[in-house]
Scaffold this motif. Structure first.
Motif, PDB file in Angstrom:
ATOM      1  N   ALA A 158       0.807  -1.218   0.000  1.00  0.00           N
ATOM      2  CA  ALA A 158       0.000   0.000   0.000  1.00  0.00           C
ATOM      3  C   ALA A 158       0.841   1.271   0.000  1.00  0.00           C
ATOM      4  CB  ALA A 158      -0.924   0.000   1.223  1.00  0.00           C
ATOM      5  N   GLN A 159       2.134   1.159   0.343  1.00  0.00           N
ATOM      6  CA  GLN A 159       2.990   2.340   0.460  1.00  0.00           C
ATOM      7  C   GLN A 159       4.249   2.175  -0.393  1.00  0.00           C
ATOM      8  OE1 GLN A 159       2.155   5.036   2.065  1.00  0.00           O
ATOM      9  NE2 GLN A 159       0.386   4.329   3.242  1.00  0.00           N
ATOM     10  N   PRO A 160       4.105   2.147  -1.715  1.00  0.00           N
ATOM     11  CA  PRO A 160       5.285   1.919  -2.571  1.00  0.00           C
ATOM     12  C   PRO A 160       6.342   3.007  -2.423  1.00  0.00           C
ATOM     13  CG  PRO A 160       3.392   2.607  -3.884  1.00  0.00           C
ATOM     14  CD  PRO A 160       2.874   2.310  -2.509  1.00  0.00           C
ATOM     15  N   ALA A 161       5.925   4.243  -2.150  1.00  0.00           N
ATOM     16  CA  ALA A 161       6.914   5.312  -2.008  1.00  0.00           C
ATOM     17  C   ALA A 161       7.806   5.078  -0.793  1.00  0.00           C
ATOM     18  CB  ALA A 161       6.211   6.668  -1.905  1.00  0.00           C
ATOM     19  N   ILE A 162       7.201   4.659   0.317  1.00  0.00           N
ATOM     20  CA  ILE A 162       7.991   4.379   1.516  1.00  0.00           C
ATOM     21  C   ILE A 162       8.876   3.151   1.301  1.00  0.00           C
ATOM     22  CG2 ILE A 162       7.843   3.680   3.948  1.00  0.00           C
ATOM     23  CD1 ILE A 162       5.413   5.449   4.228  1.00  0.00           C
ATOM     24  N   THR A 163       8.356   2.157   0.577  1.00  0.00           N
ATOM     25  CA  THR A 163       9.156   0.967   0.274  1.00  0.00           C
ATOM     26  C   THR A 163      10.379   1.349  -0.554  1.00  0.00           C
ATOM     27  OG1 THR A 163       7.166  -0.412   0.337  1.00  0.00           O
ATOM     28  CG2 THR A 163       9.097  -1.319  -0.774  1.00  0.00           C
ATOM     29  N   ASP A 164      10.183   2.190  -1.568  1.00  0.00           N
ATOM     30  CA  ASP A 164      11.321   2.622  -2.392  1.00  0.00           C
ATOM     31  C   ASP A 164      12.314   3.435  -1.565  1.00  0.00           C
ATOM     32  OD1 ASP A 164      10.172   1.404  -4.567  1.00  0.00           O
ATOM     33  OD2 ASP A 164       9.320   3.255  -5.405  1.00  0.00           O
ATOM     34  N   TRP A 165      11.787   4.276  -0.672  1.00  0.00           N
ATOM     35  CA  TRP A 165      12.661   5.053   0.210  1.00  0.00           C
ATOM     36  C   TRP A 165      13.527   4.133   1.062  1.00  0.00           C
ATOM     37  CZ3 TRP A 165      11.611   4.771   5.601  1.00  0.00           C
ATOM     38  CH2 TRP A 165      12.392   5.589   6.409  1.00  0.00           C
TER      39      TRP A 165
END
Length: 432
Positions: A158-165
């Motif tokens: 649900a949080q791809p941006a945080i995963t990429d970070w």
């Protein structure tokens, strides 16, 4: 940054200049930004000091191969700023630094929070093998698998941006400093020293943490005299990132009510504050923490100055067996069996289990063996659960039962394995 014999750490300060200092320590592979969502609320009451591990977040790459080395660098940095006393909250490796501070420099810490932390992180071989992977293939394999270790599957999806970070945080870490930090975790083991942690301690863990999960958290709570456990549902290893509101609330509650005053060298005394009222947690929403955050109330004394072992016994019994089990046993007691329940609490738990000669892990090993020898399978089940609460792993419980098979007999061990297998499945299988 300064060029001293002990390299200083890269740091950031937020909050009022005149407020008490609260330090937030990061996990391996992260930067101080893992605490970004806690800072706005915490900075209302405290001067927030965040730091980066060597080679993390662009910090100078001076490898630190021991937790004690990291602690010395932190104290050197604080010394340059004139910071003498502080509260400390650390995640994983940052939590290990907090334990080191509490054990080696207790006069510096006013209150402690250990998040996703263990007195021993896995086995030395696990972290040394991770170092081999980094030497051979660089940090990319570690970076790509970090979200699996740090977050629940639902959060990562649900949080791809945080995963990429998270992936990029690891990729930009200096490999040599990462390997040195793995060596520091491989050598870290303070299980035998936990009873010397003398500050109020919050132990906080995600319910789904597969790295340093609830079993490791319970080991800390069982060993630290003034410790309380908070389990945050729906969170894995990086609890502050995955459940920021719940973690912030727990930290505010803990550091607001459990801040130990400094020792006054001029009088040789320490002011003892009144015991604060225990916070009453309303029925929590799904994402809220389940926690008990209140200092232990001193036991009343019997004649002659000796504390009543019943009070210590009920505390130890609850910590080892769990509130649900103890409440059930006491609720079932009547006029016929009530005296026996009091006897067990006072003498088995208050006199024997509370003795300092053996830690609770060792007492669980002895108890499991004795129950196998006596064929007491009903009690074996809840003592297997107790052993898990006391920090024994399923592998260690298996070894205890194999040892018992040699000295207590194969049929007895066969029955014990069936009971233990069922309990371990129930305790380690994630709930749907």
């Amino acid at each position: 940054m300064s060029e001293t014999q002990t390299p200083a750490l890269q740091y950031r300060l937020d909050g009022p200049d005149d407020a008490p200092v609260l330090i937030l320590g990061p996990s391996l592979g992260t930067t101080w930004h893992m605490w970004d969502r806690q800072v706005p609320e915490l900075a209302k009451q405290w001067r927030i000091f965040r730091f980066d591990l060597p080679g993390h977040g662009g910090a100078p790459a001076h490898p630190a191969g021991a937790v004690g080395d990291l602690t010395a660098r932190l104290l050197a940095t604080l010394g340059e700023l004139g910071i003498q006393r502080f509260g400390y909250a650390g995640c994983a490796l940052g939590g290990a630094v907090g334990l080191e501070l509490a054990l080696r420099h207790p006069e510096r810490i006013a209150s402690l929070a250990l998040i996703a932390t263990s007195p021993r992180f896995g086995t030395p071989d696990e972290f040394r093998q991770r170092g081999v992977i980094v030497r051979t293939n660089g940090l990319d394999p570690i970076a790509r698998t970090s979200p699996d270790r740090w977050f629940t599957g639902g959060f990562a999806a649900a949080q791809p941006a945080i995963t990429d970070w998270a992936v990029q945080m690891v990729r930009t870490t200096d490999p040599g400093c990462y390997i040195a930090a793995c060596e520091a975790l491989a050598a870290f083991d303070v299980r035998a020293d936990l009873s010397r942690v003398g500050v109020p301690t919050l132990v906080l863990v995600g319910s789904d943490d597969q790295v340093t999960g609830p079993a490791e958290a319970r080991t800390l709570v069982a060993g630290i005299p003034d410790a309380r456990l908070a389990v945050v549902p729906g969170a894995s290893h990086l609890v502050p990132v995955e459940q920021p509101v719940a973690v912030t609330d727990l930290l505010v509650r803990h550091f607001s009510t459990a801040w130990q005053p400094a020792f006054d060298s001029t009088t040789g005394q320490m002011a003892i504050p009144a015991v604060p009222v225990k916070p009453v947690l309303a029925a929590p929403p799904q994402s809220a923490p389940i926690a008990e955050i209140a200092p232990a109330v001193p036991a009343p004394f019997l004649g002659g100055g000796r504390p009543d072992p019943y009070d210590a016994g009920i505390k130890v019994r609850r910590e080892v067996l769990g509130d649900a089990h103890v409440d059930r046993a006491l609720a079932q007691a009547d006029e016929f069996s009530g005296d026996f329940q009091e006897f067990v609490t006072r003498y088995a738990w208050g006199e024997i289990w509370d003795r300092p000669g053996l830690d609770r892990r060792s007492r669980s090993c002895v108890t499991l063996t004795a129950l196998v020898a006596g064929g007491h399978l009903e009690e074996l089940g809840f003592h297997v659960r107790a052993a898990l609460r006391n920090g024994l792993t399923p592998v260690e419980i298996k070894e205890v039962l194999l040892q018992a098979a040699v000295y207590c007999g194969v049929p007895a061990a066969n029955s014990a394995f069936k009971v233990a297998q069922q309990v371990i499945r129930e305790e380690t299988t994630p709930e749907e």
